[in-house]
Design a protein around this motif. Structure first.
Motif, PDB file in Angstrom:
ATOM      1  N   THR A  22       1.516  -0.820  -0.426  1.00 47.92           N
ATOM      2  CA  THR A  22       0.485   0.118   0.025  1.00 47.92           C
ATOM      3  C   THR A  22      -0.889  -0.545   0.052  1.00 47.92           C
ATOM      4  OG1 THR A  22       0.270   0.964  -2.248  1.00 47.92           O
ATOM      5  CG2 THR A  22       1.743   2.154  -0.755  1.00 47.92           C
ATOM      6  N   ASP A  26      -3.193  -0.871   3.313  1.00 49.03           N
ATOM      7  CA  ASP A  26      -4.569  -0.363   3.270  1.00 49.03           C
ATOM      8  C   ASP A  26      -5.553  -1.425   3.757  1.00 49.03           C
ATOM      9  OD1 ASP A  26      -3.602   1.982   2.238  1.00 49.03           O
ATOM     10  OD2 ASP A  26      -4.257   1.609   0.175  1.00 49.03           O
ATOM     11  N   ILE A  29      -5.054  -2.198   7.830  1.00 52.84           N
ATOM     12  CA  ILE A  29      -5.525  -1.232   8.820  1.00 52.84           C
ATOM     13  C   ILE A  29      -7.045  -1.133   8.863  1.00 52.84           C
ATOM     14  CG2 ILE A  29      -3.418   0.157   8.764  1.00 52.84           C
ATOM     15  CD1 ILE A  29      -4.826   2.132   6.950  1.00 52.84           C
ATOM     16  N   MET A  30      -7.716  -1.758   7.884  1.00 51.38           N
ATOM     17  CA  MET A  30      -9.174  -1.769   7.877  1.00 51.38           C
ATOM     18  C   MET A  30      -9.737  -3.099   8.376  1.00 51.38           C
ATOM     19  SD  MET A  30      -9.805   1.258   7.078  1.00 51.38           S
ATOM     20  CE  MET A  30     -11.596   1.133   6.974  1.00 51.38           C
ATOM     21  N   TYR A  52       3.071   7.747   1.889  1.00 51.10           N
ATOM     22  CA  TYR A  52       1.959   6.845   2.206  1.00 51.10           C
ATOM     23  C   TYR A  52       0.945   7.569   3.096  1.00 51.10           C
ATOM     24  CZ  TYR A  52      -0.743   2.901   3.891  1.00 51.10           C
ATOM     25  OH  TYR A  52      -1.770   2.060   4.204  1.00 51.10           O
ATOM     26  N   PRO A  53      -0.325   7.693   2.677  1.00 51.75           N
ATOM     27  CA  PRO A  53      -1.282   8.567   3.368  1.00 51.75           C
ATOM     28  C   PRO A  53      -1.733   8.077   4.739  1.00 51.75           C
ATOM     29  CG  PRO A  53      -2.361   7.384   1.573  1.00 51.75           C
ATOM     30  CD  PRO A  53      -0.896   7.109   1.443  1.00 51.75           C
ATOM     31  N   TYR A  54      -1.605   6.753   5.006  1.00 52.70           N
ATOM     32  CA  TYR A  54      -2.085   6.225   6.282  1.00 52.70           C
ATOM     33  C   TYR A  54      -0.943   5.853   7.236  1.00 52.70           C
ATOM     34  CZ  TYR A  54      -6.444   5.955   3.687  1.00 52.70           C
ATOM     35  OH  TYR A  54      -7.546   6.263   2.928  1.00 52.70           O
ATOM     36  N   ARG A  55       0.204   6.477   7.028  1.00 53.80           N
ATOM     37  CA  ARG A  55       1.345   6.186   7.891  1.00 53.80           C
ATOM     38  C   ARG A  55       1.033   6.540   9.351  1.00 53.80           C
ATOM     39  NH1 ARG A  55       5.418   7.273   5.022  1.00 53.80           N
ATOM     40  NH2 ARG A  55       6.861   5.524   5.255  1.00 53.80           N
ATOM     41  N   LEU A  57      -1.856   6.691  10.956  1.00 52.95           N
ATOM     42  CA  LEU A  57      -2.772   5.708  11.537  1.00 52.95           C
ATOM     43  C   LEU A  57      -2.042   4.400  11.814  1.00 52.95           C
ATOM     44  CD1 LEU A  57      -5.539   4.777  12.434  1.00 52.95           C
ATOM     45  CD2 LEU A  57      -6.096   4.272  10.025  1.00 52.95           C
ATOM     46  N   THR A  58      -1.174   3.996  10.892  1.00 55.38           N
ATOM     47  CA  THR A  58      -0.387   2.769  11.089  1.00 55.38           C
ATOM     48  C   THR A  58       0.460   2.875  12.340  1.00 55.38           C
ATOM     49  OG1 THR A  58      -0.283   2.429   8.682  1.00 55.38           O
ATOM     50  CG2 THR A  58       1.315   1.241  10.036  1.00 55.38           C
ATOM     51  N   GLN A  60      -0.022   4.905  14.894  1.00 51.29           N
ATOM     52  CA  GLN A  60      -0.873   5.020  16.082  1.00 51.29           C
ATOM     53  C   GLN A  60      -1.407   3.669  16.530  1.00 51.29           C
ATOM     54  OE1 GLN A  60      -3.799   7.946  14.956  1.00 51.29           O
ATOM     55  NE2 GLN A  60      -2.508   9.667  15.553  1.00 51.29           N
ATOM     56  N   ARG A  73     -12.199   3.338  17.698  1.00 51.55           N
ATOM     57  CA  ARG A  73     -11.159   4.356  17.490  1.00 51.55           C
ATOM     58  C   ARG A  73     -11.581   5.747  17.941  1.00 51.55           C
ATOM     59  NH1 ARG A  73      -8.791   2.148  11.703  1.00 51.55           N
ATOM     60  NH2 ARG A  73      -7.839   0.271  12.617  1.00 51.55           N
TER      61      ARG A  73
END
Length: 295
Positions: A22, A26, A29-30, A52-55, A57-58, A60, A73
């Protein structure tokens, strides 16, 4: 004391890799821009936690819905929203039944409307409505999961549209996946394979339906995401191993008790929704089997 030590060791061995994965995601993606190849590699080679909270965004980013550059974005998101609005207006113009359907960002449209928008985006405008189309059923099955996951229905639509295209890409050739599934089934459980052949049930296995919707009609909402991680990361062939493990590890005993030619009983077994525990076990077995088959 030894029991406590073993428990602590097992806990650390289980939890630390998850934290590392994770943290890696994190950071990735930043990045500016995001390295999509590295991001896809993590999804295909690691097991991402279900929560996983940013799945989204990953996904997309890998589906080319979200920009690789953070600064772009918001602009790209606005363009996708505008494109969806224009497509929806086109549907309303072409199909009078949908003219009264008002669109608001927080609302969900009827499933038929999303399917029409998908068709028009693909430059296909059918003259008649086919409510039983297998393609439509697969798309809506994917969409139903996405609507519960994404922030709004526009994001849900575009992710469903992109994932459906991956799963039903002509270059993939679903028949090749069916052939591969039958081959691996024969290697994994020759007795079950021969039984299904002798009972003339092998051709009734709904491989195409499973692959076309990415198993969204079988797995519970909370567990389908890990399977889609592999597909979106670039390994749609992982679905073949999910199919084989579903037959061998989830339904084998029931299938072996079937009478020959009992297609109705056969399909009722294979179309059962899995529970969370079954899904966890099946996924792990499929992942292990897939890794063992890699060259």
């Amino acid at each position: 004391m030894e029991v406590k030590t073993n428990f602590r060791r097992n806990y650390i061995n289980k939890v630390l890799p998850v934290i590392e994965i994770t943290e890696q995601l994190d950071t990735m993606i930043m990045e500016e821009p995001v390295d999509k190849i590295k991001l896809a590699n993590i999804l295909t080679k690691k097991s991402i936690p279900s929560n996983y909270p940013y799945r989204i965004l990953t996904w997309q980013i890998l589906l080319d819905i979200a920009a690789s550059h953070i600064s772009n974005r918001e602009f790209i998101k606005e363009q996708w929203n505008l494109q969806f609005t224009e497509l929806h207006r086109t549907v309303q113009i072409l199909y009078s039944d949908y003219r009264r359907v008002i669109i608001r960002a927080e609302d969900h449209l009827p499933n038929e409307v999303y399917w029409r928008i998908h068709e028009i985006e693909e430059n296909y405008i059918p003259l008649e409505i086919d409510a039983t189309s297998p393609n439509k059923i697969s798309f809506i099955s994917i969409l139903s999961c996405m609507l519960k996951l994404a922030a709004n229905h526009v994001e849900s639509f575009w992710m469903s549209h992109k994932l459906y295209k991956i799963l039903n890409d002509n270059k993939l050739n679903l028949q090749d996946f069916v052939t591969a599934a039958e081959f691996h089934l024969s290697k994994e459980d020759d007795l079950l394979y021969k039984y299904l052949i002798n009972c003339k049930l092998i051709d009734s296995i709904p491989f195409r339906e499973w692959f076309s919707c990415g198993f969204s009609n079988i797995f519970p909402q909370s567990h389908i995401y890990r399977i889609w991680d592999k597909v979106i990361g670039g390994l749609p062939k992982f679905l073949v191993f999910i199919a084989v493990c579903l037959l061998v590890h989830s339904h084998r005993d029931e299938l072996m008790r079937l009478e020959c030619h009992d297609i109705d009983g056969f399909l009722s077994i294979l179309n059962k929704k899995l529970d969370s525990n079954q899904s966890d076990i099946l996924y792990e077995k499929a992942e292990n089997s897939f890794r063992n088959k890699l060259p």
